[in-house]
Design a protein around this motif. Structure first.
Motif, short mmCIF file in Angstrom:
data_model
loop_
_atom_site.label_atom_id
_atom_site.label_comp_id
_atom_site.label_asym_id
_atom_site.label_seq_id
_atom_site.Cartn_x
_atom_site.Cartn_y
_atom_site.Cartn_z
N LEU A 1 101.44 50.88 42.75
CA LEU A 1 100.64 52.00 43.25
C LEU A 1 99.27 51.55 43.73
O LEU A 1 98.85 51.86 44.86
CB LEU A 1 100.49 53.06 42.15
N MET A 2 98.56 50.79 42.89
CA MET A 2 97.18 50.41 43.22
C MET A 2 97.11 49.41 44.36
O MET A 2 96.14 49.39 45.11
CB MET A 2 96.48 49.86 41.98
N LYS A 3 98.14 48.57 44.50
CA LYS A 3 98.15 47.63 45.62
C LYS A 3 98.18 48.37 46.94
O LYS A 3 97.49 48.00 47.90
CB LYS A 3 99.35 46.69 45.50
N ILE A 4 98.98 49.43 47.01
CA ILE A 4 99.04 50.24 48.24
C ILE A 4 97.70 50.93 48.47
O ILE A 4 97.21 51.00 49.61
CB ILE A 4 100.18 51.26 48.14
N VAL A 5 97.09 51.43 47.39
CA VAL A 5 95.78 52.10 47.53
C VAL A 5 94.73 51.12 48.04
O VAL A 5 93.97 51.42 48.97
CB VAL A 5 95.35 52.70 46.17
N PHE A 6 94.67 49.92 47.44
CA PHE A 6 93.69 48.92 47.87
C PHE A 6 93.97 48.45 49.30
O PHE A 6 93.04 48.13 50.05
CB PHE A 6 93.69 47.73 46.92
N ILE B 1 92.22 48.34 54.95
CA ILE B 1 92.41 48.58 56.38
C ILE B 1 91.34 49.52 56.92
O ILE B 1 90.79 49.31 58.02
CB ILE B 1 93.82 49.15 56.64
N ILE B 2 91.00 50.55 56.15
CA ILE B 2 89.96 51.48 56.58
C ILE B 2 88.62 50.77 56.69
O ILE B 2 87.88 50.94 57.67
CB ILE B 2 89.88 52.66 55.59
N LEU B 3 88.29 49.94 55.69
CA LEU B 3 87.03 49.20 55.73
C LEU B 3 87.01 48.18 56.86
O LEU B 3 85.97 47.93 57.48
CB LEU B 3 86.78 48.52 54.39
N ALA B 4 88.18 47.59 57.15
CA ALA B 4 88.25 46.60 58.23
C ALA B 4 87.96 47.24 59.59
O ALA B 4 87.33 46.62 60.46
CB ALA B 4 89.61 45.92 58.24
N THR B 5 88.45 48.45 59.79
CA THR B 5 88.17 49.12 61.06
C THR B 5 86.70 49.43 61.24
O THR B 5 86.21 49.56 62.37
CB THR B 5 88.98 50.43 61.15
N ASN B 6 85.98 49.52 60.13
CA ASN B 6 84.54 49.77 60.18
C ASN B 6 83.72 48.48 60.12
O ASN B 6 82.49 48.51 60.09
CB ASN B 6 84.13 50.71 59.04
#
Length: 324
Positions: free
Chosen positions: A167-172, A177-182
């Motif tokens: 579960l947490m691996k998918i969350v991280f 990915i969100i942080l990478a786009t920023n």
């Protein structure tokens, strides 16, 4: 002298586009890429055929776990092939492979339990025994730890310990990915202000916690499930873990330190990822063929009189020798 040495501008650039790779491939490169792509394709075709066999030949919840566990090598090999052809997608392909394997860790624990007939059968046959928790990767150096009774609660905690990683691996991964786009996440940015230095150690801790319940259950059932080839199955599972995580990490660290030289159009980091992906395609192809021999078989239930505790067998054997 090193300061005056010029560096190719491409060594400081982002990984090349796929079209750039195609335009610069020589004969050896075309053969190498073709053979590796063929291996990745064959791995996936073998996996699809095996899924079809298991779906029709295996009954109960066991088939789900077998299909997930068998997919580790072909999925990682396929993602590595995509990352080899599209270097700018390496972060996405690596994270996809890591997320899949995080689920496999949990599914392998479920598989061992399902080999005994499920939770109820496991508790019925092993309820009178105890679990030895002084195993790797957490507590292999702590033999003084007490043994734990096998109850519904302890079984739930074992499953939870592995499920949290899935579960947490998918969350991280989604967070990365969100942080990478920023522009806040970069796998090669190890500065204190970068997100990678905080996320990666956390994922590492979760990985160790998730591997511990699987090792506990394997140590408890390895004798009972020996006829089902659980030892080579566990070895293949561990080999995928080492190759996809440890081997890749070592190569990437060498690339970040400049040990792996830049080779235009690849920077040192991009070339390190390329080498890792090419090795993984070959290694996962071999593992796919081996796991097919281990899992593609008839699945008969275990005899009801099997003892599910290796420690009990060892103690009984010792008592027999003492009496003799």
């Amino acid at each position: 002298m090193d300061q005056n040495r010029t560096m190719d501008p491409s060594c400081r650039e982002q990984p090349p586009f796929a079209i750039d790779i195609l335009l610069q491939l020589d004969f050896f490169g075309i053969m190498l890429y073709s053979v590796l792509t063929f291996m990745a394709t064959v791995s996936m075709l073998v996996y699809i055929e095996e899924c079809w066999y298991i779906y029709w030949k295996v009954q109960g919840q066991k088939k789900n776990a077998i299909i997930w566990v068998n997919g580790a090598a072909p999925v990682i090999g396929t993602m590595s092939c995509l990352g080899m052809w599209i270097p700018r997608a390496t972060m996405i392909t690596d994270m996809t492979s890591a997320c899949y394997f995080a689920i496999v860790v949990f599914k392998f624990l479920v598989l061992m339990i399902e080999e005994l007939g499920g939770d109820e059968a496991f508790l019925r046959r092993a309820g009178k025994n105890k679990l030895r928790i002084s195993t790797g990767p957490c507590c292999c150096c702590c033999p003084c730890l007490p043994h734990v009774n096998i109850t519904r609660r302890s079984l739930f905690l074992l499953k939870l310990g592995s499920f949290q990683f899935a579960l947490m691996k998918i969350v991280f991964t989604i967070l990365s990915i969100i942080l990478a786009t920023n522009g806040n996440f970069d796998v090669v940015d190890m500065s204190i202000s970068g997100a990678a230095i905080w996320i990666n150690p956390g994922v590492g801790v979760l990985t160790i916690i998730a591997l511990w319940p699987v090792a506990i259950m394997f140590m408890h059932l390895r004798t009972t499930l020996r006829s089902l080839k659980i030892i080579p199955k566990y070895a293949m599972y561990q080999l995928v873990l080492v190759l996809s995580q440890l081997q890749s990490a070592i190569i990437n660290i060498l690339a970040m330190n400049g040990t792996i030289a830049c080779s235009p159009p690849y920077s040192s980091n991009a070339r390190g990822y390329l080498m890792s992906q090419q090795l993984l395609i070959l290694e996962m192809f071999i593992i796919t063929l081996v796991t097919r021999m281990l899992y593609r078989r008839q699945y008969d239930p275990l005899p009801e009189d099997e003892d599910v505790n290796e420690n009990t067998k060892i103690i009984s054997s010792a008592e027999t020798l003492d009496i003799a």
